[in-house]
Scaffold this motif. Structure first.
Motif, PDB file in Angstrom:
ATOM      1  N   SER A  90       0.383  -0.599   4.764  1.00 31.92           N
ATOM      2  CA  SER A  90      -1.374  -1.492   5.235  1.00 31.92           C
ATOM      3  C   SER A  90      -1.956  -1.169   3.929  1.00 31.92           C
ATOM      4  CB  SER A  90      -1.443  -1.148   6.786  1.00 31.92           C
ATOM      5  OG  SER A  90      -2.045  -0.072   5.772  1.00 31.92           O
ATOM      6  N   ASP A  91      -1.584  -0.597   3.061  1.00 32.42           N
ATOM      7  CA  ASP A  91      -2.694  -0.776   1.697  1.00 32.42           C
ATOM      8  C   ASP A  91      -1.391  -0.666   0.846  1.00 32.42           C
ATOM      9  OD1 ASP A  91      -3.832  -0.149  -0.507  1.00 32.42           O
ATOM     10  OD2 ASP A  91      -5.027   0.055   1.202  1.00 32.42           O
ATOM     11  N   CYS A  92      -1.094  -1.883  -0.113  1.00 35.89           N
ATOM     12  CA  CYS A  92      -0.301  -1.675  -1.635  1.00 35.89           C
ATOM     13  C   CYS A  92      -0.596  -0.995  -2.401  1.00 35.89           C
ATOM     14  CB  CYS A  92      -0.703  -3.535  -2.059  1.00 35.89           C
ATOM     15  SG  CYS A  92      -2.587  -2.991  -2.874  1.00 35.89           S
ATOM     16  N   ASP A  93      -2.062  -0.631  -1.900  1.00 36.41           N
ATOM     17  CA  ASP A  93      -2.017   1.124  -2.962  1.00 36.41           C
ATOM     18  C   ASP A  93      -1.228   2.503  -2.405  1.00 36.41           C
ATOM     19  OD1 ASP A  93      -3.992   0.566  -4.421  1.00 36.41           O
ATOM     20  OD2 ASP A  93      -5.319   1.951  -3.671  1.00 36.41           O
ATOM     21  N   GLU A  94      -0.568   2.122  -1.137  1.00 34.02           N
ATOM     22  CA  GLU A  94       0.257   2.920  -0.644  1.00 34.02           C
ATOM     23  C   GLU A  94       1.853   3.190  -1.920  1.00 34.02           C
ATOM     24  OE1 GLU A  94       2.482   4.348   3.672  1.00 34.02           O
ATOM     25  OE2 GLU A  94       1.152   3.570   3.768  1.00 34.02           O
ATOM     26  N   THR A  95       2.369   1.258  -1.851  1.00 30.72           N
ATOM     27  CA  THR A  95       3.432   1.269  -2.114  1.00 30.72           C
ATOM     28  C   THR A  95       2.925   1.609  -3.572  1.00 30.72           C
ATOM     29  OG1 THR A  95       3.845  -0.441  -1.033  1.00 30.72           O
ATOM     30  CG2 THR A  95       4.554  -1.032  -2.785  1.00 30.72           C
ATOM     31  N   TYR A  96       2.407   0.992  -4.357  1.00 25.09           N
ATOM     32  CA  TYR A  96       2.667   1.133  -5.968  1.00 25.09           C
ATOM     33  C   TYR A  96       1.722   1.843  -6.915  1.00 25.09           C
ATOM     34  CZ  TYR A  96       3.672  -3.594  -5.744  1.00 25.09           C
ATOM     35  OH  TYR A  96       4.410  -4.521  -5.885  1.00 25.09           O
ATOM     36  N   ASN A  97       1.401   2.365  -5.823  1.00 21.93           N
ATOM     37  CA  ASN A  97       0.439   4.872  -6.240  1.00 21.93           C
ATOM     38  C   ASN A  97       0.547   5.682  -6.232  1.00 21.93           C
ATOM     39  OD1 ASN A  97      -1.683   3.484  -8.323  1.00 21.93           O
ATOM     40  ND2 ASN A  97      -3.066   3.165  -6.703  1.00 21.93           N
ATOM     41  N   TYR A  98       1.658   5.320  -4.895  1.00 20.63           N
ATOM     42  CA  TYR A  98       2.612   6.961  -4.304  1.00 20.63           C
ATOM     43  C   TYR A  98       4.185   6.447  -4.377  1.00 20.63           C
ATOM     44  CZ  TYR A  98      -2.259   7.493  -4.038  1.00 20.63           C
ATOM     45  OH  TYR A  98      -3.625   7.600  -5.032  1.00 20.63           O
ATOM     46  N   TRP A  99       4.398   5.675  -2.876  1.00 23.84           N
ATOM     47  CA  TRP A  99       5.943   4.921  -3.385  1.00 23.84           C
ATOM     48  C   TRP A  99       6.569   5.006  -4.520  1.00 23.84           C
ATOM     49  CZ3 TRP A  99       8.260   7.431   0.990  1.00 23.84           C
ATOM     50  CH2 TRP A  99       7.683   6.958   1.990  1.00 23.84           C
ATOM     51  N   GLU A 100       6.410   4.183  -5.450  1.00 25.25           N
ATOM     52  CA  GLU A 100       6.661   3.960  -7.135  1.00 25.25           C
ATOM     53  C   GLU A 100       6.845   4.426  -7.084  1.00 25.25           C
ATOM     54  OE1 GLU A 100       8.607   1.255  -7.377  1.00 25.25           O
ATOM     55  OE2 GLU A 100       8.383   0.545  -5.435  1.00 25.25           O
ATOM     56  N   PRO A 101       5.525   5.912  -7.652  1.00 28.13           N
ATOM     57  CA  PRO A 101       6.172   7.245  -8.746  1.00 28.13           C
ATOM     58  C   PRO A 101       6.917   8.147  -7.879  1.00 28.13           C
ATOM     59  CG  PRO A 101       3.802   6.835  -8.399  1.00 28.13           C
ATOM     60  CD  PRO A 101       4.107   5.107  -8.198  1.00 28.13           C
ATOM     61  N   TYR A 127       0.592  15.382  -6.706  1.00 29.20           N
ATOM     62  CA  TYR A 127       0.404  14.629  -4.818  1.00 29.20           C
ATOM     63  C   TYR A 127       1.657  14.820  -4.765  1.00 29.20           C
ATOM     64  CZ  TYR A 127      -0.464  12.034  -1.212  1.00 29.20           C
ATOM     65  OH  TYR A 127      -0.683  11.200  -0.105  1.00 29.20           O
ATOM     66  N   ILE A 128       1.839  14.129  -5.920  1.00 23.17           N
ATOM     67  CA  ILE A 128       3.471  12.797  -5.249  1.00 23.17           C
ATOM     68  C   ILE A 128       4.482  14.288  -5.386  1.00 23.17           C
ATOM     69  CG2 ILE A 128       5.005  11.869  -6.735  1.00 23.17           C
ATOM     70  CD1 ILE A 128       2.015   9.820  -5.957  1.00 23.17           C
ATOM     71  N   PHE A 195      -2.137   6.539  14.310  1.00 21.47           N
ATOM     72  CA  PHE A 195      -0.513   5.696  14.246  1.00 21.47           C
ATOM     73  C   PHE A 195      -0.287   4.960  12.770  1.00 21.47           C
ATOM     74  CE2 PHE A 195       1.337   1.665  14.770  1.00 21.47           C
ATOM     75  CZ  PHE A 195       3.195   2.396  15.002  1.00 21.47           C
ATOM     76  N   ILE A 196      -1.664   4.484  12.885  1.00 21.73           N
ATOM     77  CA  ILE A 196      -1.730   3.914  11.293  1.00 21.73           C
ATOM     78  C   ILE A 196      -2.090   5.088  10.206  1.00 21.73           C
ATOM     79  CG2 ILE A 196      -3.040   2.447  10.098  1.00 21.73           C
ATOM     80  CD1 ILE A 196      -4.461   1.323  11.799  1.00 21.73           C
ATOM     81  N   SER A 197      -2.523   5.817   9.923  1.00 21.56           N
ATOM     82  CA  SER A 197      -3.115   6.854   9.470  1.00 21.56           C
ATOM     83  C   SER A 197      -1.990   8.468   9.621  1.00 21.56           C
ATOM     84  CB  SER A 197      -4.050   7.616   9.551  1.00 21.56           C
ATOM     85  OG  SER A 197      -4.206   8.496  10.599  1.00 21.56           O
ATOM     86  N   SER A 198      -1.119   8.751  10.143  1.00 22.18           N
ATOM     87  CA  SER A 198      -0.620  10.135  10.702  1.00 22.18           C
ATOM     88  C   SER A 198       0.792  10.125   9.217  1.00 22.18           C
ATOM     89  CB  SER A 198      -0.146  10.229  12.226  1.00 22.18           C
ATOM     90  OG  SER A 198       0.712   9.399  12.202  1.00 22.18           O
ATOM     91  N   ALA A 199       1.138   8.809   9.488  1.00 25.35           N
ATOM     92  CA  ALA A 199       2.851   8.901   8.297  1.00 25.35           C
ATOM     93  C   ALA A 199       2.399   8.400   7.277  1.00 25.35           C
ATOM     94  CB  ALA A 199       3.857   8.593   9.107  1.00 25.35           C
ATOM     95  N   ALA A 200       1.284   7.616   7.038  1.00 26.20           N
ATOM     96  CA  ALA A 200       0.818   6.702   5.892  1.00 26.20           C
ATOM     97  C   ALA A 200       1.205   7.922   4.566  1.00 26.20           C
ATOM     98  CB  ALA A 200      -0.146   5.985   5.574  1.00 26.20           C
ATOM     99  N   LEU A 202      -0.563   8.157   1.509  1.00 26.54           N
ATOM    100  CA  LEU A 202      -2.177   8.148   1.180  1.00 26.54           C
ATOM    101  C   LEU A 202      -2.473   9.624   1.285  1.00 26.54           C
ATOM    102  CD1 LEU A 202      -3.430   4.630   2.696  1.00 26.54           C
ATOM    103  CD2 LEU A 202      -2.474   5.406   0.660  1.00 26.54           C
ATOM    104  N   PRO A 203      -3.561   9.946  -0.446  1.00 27.07           N
ATOM    105  CA  PRO A 203      -4.360  11.462  -0.321  1.00 27.07           C
ATOM    106  C   PRO A 203      -5.595  10.838   0.587  1.00 27.07           C
ATOM    107  CG  PRO A 203      -4.074   9.814  -2.339  1.00 27.07           C
ATOM    108  CD  PRO A 203      -3.155   9.292  -1.633  1.00 27.07           C
ATOM    109  N   SER A 204      -6.424   9.955   1.547  1.00 23.50           N
ATOM    110  CA  SER A 204      -6.282   9.754   2.287  1.00 23.50           C
ATOM    111  C   SER A 204      -5.788  10.663   3.867  1.00 23.50           C
ATOM    112  CB  SER A 204      -7.510   8.532   2.368  1.00 23.50           C
ATOM    113  OG  SER A 204      -6.396   7.584   2.193  1.00 23.50           O
ATOM    114  N   SER A 205      -4.552  10.359   3.878  1.00 22.49           N
ATOM    115  CA  SER A 205      -3.494  10.611   4.865  1.00 22.49           C
ATOM    116  C   SER A 205      -3.764  12.123   4.950  1.00 22.49           C
ATOM    117  CB  SER A 205      -3.144  10.089   5.121  1.00 22.49           C
ATOM    118  OG  SER A 205      -2.308   9.256   6.172  1.00 22.49           O
ATOM    119  N   PHE A 206      -3.375  12.509   3.253  1.00 21.21           N
ATOM    120  CA  PHE A 206      -3.080  14.157   3.215  1.00 21.21           C
ATOM    121  C   PHE A 206      -4.446  15.166   3.283  1.00 21.21           C
ATOM    122  CE2 PHE A 206      -3.243  17.760   0.523  1.00 21.21           C
ATOM    123  CZ  PHE A 206      -2.290  18.295   0.599  1.00 21.21           C
ATOM    124  N   SER A 207      -6.229  13.742   3.234  1.00 21.98           N
ATOM    125  CA  SER A 207      -7.325  15.048   3.388  1.00 21.98           C
ATOM    126  C   SER A 207      -7.316  15.230   4.502  1.00 21.98           C
ATOM    127  CB  SER A 207      -8.360  14.173   2.287  1.00 21.98           C
ATOM    128  OG  SER A 207      -8.581  14.297   1.008  1.00 21.98           O
TER     129      SER A 207
END
Length: 630
Positions: A90-101, A127-128, A195-200, A202-207
């Motif tokens: 749901s957030d392009c940050d998830e793709t480009y800042n975490y999945w891509e690295p 974190y990556i 449902f949205i956040s548990s498998a995202a 993102l650092p916010s999900s990790f937090s």
């Protein structure tokens, strides 16, 4: 005579025993009646759920049933695996800042954002690295394709979340009682928010995971777990999540006076977490980097900060909270009022001193988070992820408080647990919450899951020699324009295929591919800025695109034409439906109702298209050669 005296003494003794037994029975009845006048709450020190069955010596109506730990874990794992497989990015940050690295660290290529440039270094490779490990192991052992590695990492995230939720559930049961514990578990399993956040990724999900660990440690009176959980959340995950630990510090230092243990574990946490993190980040950046410090300096002390990426009205989080938690959200944000009011009504004072940790203090982390983020101009859904479990808890506390009042007002004479007389109310709340949550989750899946379903078709196209006629060793350009932010990651495109950007109405900065070589993460990339200014060097000319992925909306501009209508240039290979939000009813695009929703929502085609230019160019060349020979 002796026998007579003996019999008389025996009768007297028997009468005394009978009288004592009768008095004892009367006393027990009086105590039971007195206890019935008060809500039968589970003590704060009640044991957490375990494999032990309920105490058979206690009548069922004097107990509050709650799922055993093994049952809770099965339910949580089932829900989180569903989220891992069905939830959207749901957030392009998830793709480009975490999945891509992550893709870069596993396969050697991926997109790099300005945050990962050594010139700015505000993201942590540590974190990556935590996510690269399971992905790399899965890829090496099973020789799995990229999409399977993607979903395996997601399932690992879901499993981690489930384990943290179980620990949190046990802590809640210990500190708040079984009534609050089972409600928290119910809201956590079913809510759209989880449902949205548990498998995202993102650092916010990790937090959020670490918030559950630190809160459970606090509730179970374990200072090491509480402190280390907070430290991991703030240092490895998101630095601002450290604010959630403020009430823990207040309780440990000022209420319990355990200053030395608190300081000791803070120092230990810094040593075992920050030191390895700095070493790992410094290795990948090629210089000494303290990423948590850098992100705080950028967001708090820089002149521009996060406001460059858009601002939202003050109502944003209230609307978002209702969509993700529906009827539970208003209960959560007003829970402190319920706690104080019930305490006054039942105990005659606003705060009770009997709890191991005062309930008002345990609710403070959520309110501190709200106070920080509700007033920020830049708002995003993911910013509330760390306190999602606390919202579930706060709502449960509010409902439990209502049940106590109901018992006190309407059934004080009954010898039963305070929750028994109002279980019907809980059943109604749970049923309404479940229906609305499932409706919302279904709407998100049916409306916006298309990119995750469409991109895997690129693998099938690459294998189909009738469609894909380019040589196997040739680099294939897959282009996106306005749909750049829905790209699910490089895990979804074949080996020699590359995502390319073409111009669209978006005027901000797009990421660029990492450089080549093992030290690519240490090289300062060119044409990058921290002001979100457009970089024209990112764009590829349209005539160099082999394939194009686009959403066919009725509106078109010079930069965003309807490519599907340019039939001389593009051939549509595959199309899947994607919600057209502007042409759909607001309610029915937010909540899915079988049969009815389809009449009030409109879908557009999300398509993979193949260029016709090369085909026509190739045909022209063949014709020219034939004419020349003739």
């Amino acid at each position: 005579m002796r026998a007579a005296r003996s019999r008389a003494g025996h009768h007297a003794s028997h009468k005394k025993e009978s009288k004592a037994a009768l008095q004892s029975q009367v006393q027990q009845q009086q105590q039971a009646a007195s206890a019935a006048q008060k809500p039968q709450a589970v003590p704060a020190t009640a044991p957490s759920p375990s494999s032990q069955p309920p105490d058979a010596s206690i009548p069922p109506n004097m107990q509050c049933w709650t799922p055993q730990a093994s049952t809770a874990l099965k339910l949580l794992i089932s829900a989180r695996f569903c989220a891992a497989l069905l939830s959207n990015i749901s957030d392009c940050d998830e793709t480009y800042n975490y999945w891509e690295p992550t893709h870069f660290m596993i396969y050697g290529r991926g997109f790099q954002t300005w945050e990962y440039s050594p010139a700015f270094a505000i993201r942590s490779y540590a974190y990556i690295f935590l996510h690269v490990l399971p992905g790399k192991v899965h890829q090496q052992l099973l020789d799995a394709n990229r999409i399977l590695v993607f979903y395996f990492i997601r399932c690992v995230l879901g499993l981690m979340c489930a384990l943290c939720e179980l620990f949190f559930y046990r802590g809640v049961c210990k500190n708040f009682g079984a009534t609050v514990g089972r409600l928290t578990l119910c809201f956590s399993i079913i809510s759209t928010a989880m449902f949205i956040s548990s498998a995202a990724y993102l650092p916010s999900s990790f937090s959020m995971y670490m918030t559950m660990v630190s809160m459970a440690g606090w509730y179970m009176d374990s200072i090491p777990v509480a402190v280390i959980g907070t430290a991991v959340s703030a240092l490895v995950g998101w630095p601002f999540a450290g604010a959630i630990g403020i009430p823990i510090a207040i309780d440990v230092v000022f209420r319990k006076k355990q200053i030395i243990p608190f300081i000791k574990w803070c120092i230990i946490a810094l040593g075992i977490i920050l030191a390895p993190q700095v070493l790992l980040d410094s290795y990948y950046y090629g210089k000494t980097v303290i990423a948590p410090l850098n992100i705080v300096l950028y967001n708090v002390f820089s002149e521009h900060g996060p406001d460059l990426y858009g601002v939202e009205p003050w109502t944003y989080y209230f609307l978002n909270g209702f969509l993700n938690f529906n009827i539970v959200f208003p209960l959560a944000i007003t829970s402190i009022l319920f706690v104080v009011s019930v305490s006054i009504f039942i105990k005659g004072r606003p705060f009770s001193g009997k709890e191991a940790i005062p309930h008002w203090l345990t609710l403070m982390p959520m309110y501190i988070w709200f106070a920080i983020f509700f007033v920020q101009p830049h708002k995003e859904e993911r910013f509330l992820f760390p306190v999602y479990p606390l919202i579930c808890l706060a709502a449960s506390v509010a409902i439990s408080s209502i049940q106590k009042v109901y018992h006190r007002m309407f059934t004080p004479h009954l010898q039963q647990h305070y929750s028994w007389s109002s279980n019907w109310l809980v059943g109604i709340v749970a049923a309404v919450f479940t229906v609305i949550s499932l409706s919302r989750s279904a709407a998100l899946f049916f409306s916006y899951h298309t990119p995750l379903d469409l991109y895997p078709n690129l693998y099938a196209i690459a294998e189909d020699k009738e469609i894909h006629t380019l040589p196997g060793e040739k680099i294939v350009n897959v282009c996106v324009g306005k749909e750049w932010y829905r790209y699910p990651s490089s895990f979804f495109i074949p080996d020699n295929w590359r995502l390319q950007f073409i111009q669209s109405e978006f005027k901000g900065q797009l990421p660029k591919p990492y450089g080549q070589g093992e030290d690519a993460s240490r090289i300062i990339p060119t044409h990058m800025n921290d002001l979100n200014l457009e970089e024209p060097s990112r764009y590829l000319e349209l005539n160099k695109c082999h394939y194009l992925i686009d959403l066919d909306l009725p509106k078109s501009t010079k930069r965003e034409p309807r490519f599907s209508e340019l039939t001389d240039e593009w051939e549509v290979l595959i199309s899947l439906p994607f919600l057209d939000a502007e042409r759909s009813h607001k309610f029915f695009r937010a909540f899915y109702i079988p049969v009815i929703s389809s009449h009030y929502t409109t879908y557009a085609d999300y398509s993979i298209m193949k260029t016709k230019r090369r085909k026509s160019s190739s045909s022209s060349k063949k014709k020219t050669v034939k004419d020349t020979n003739t």
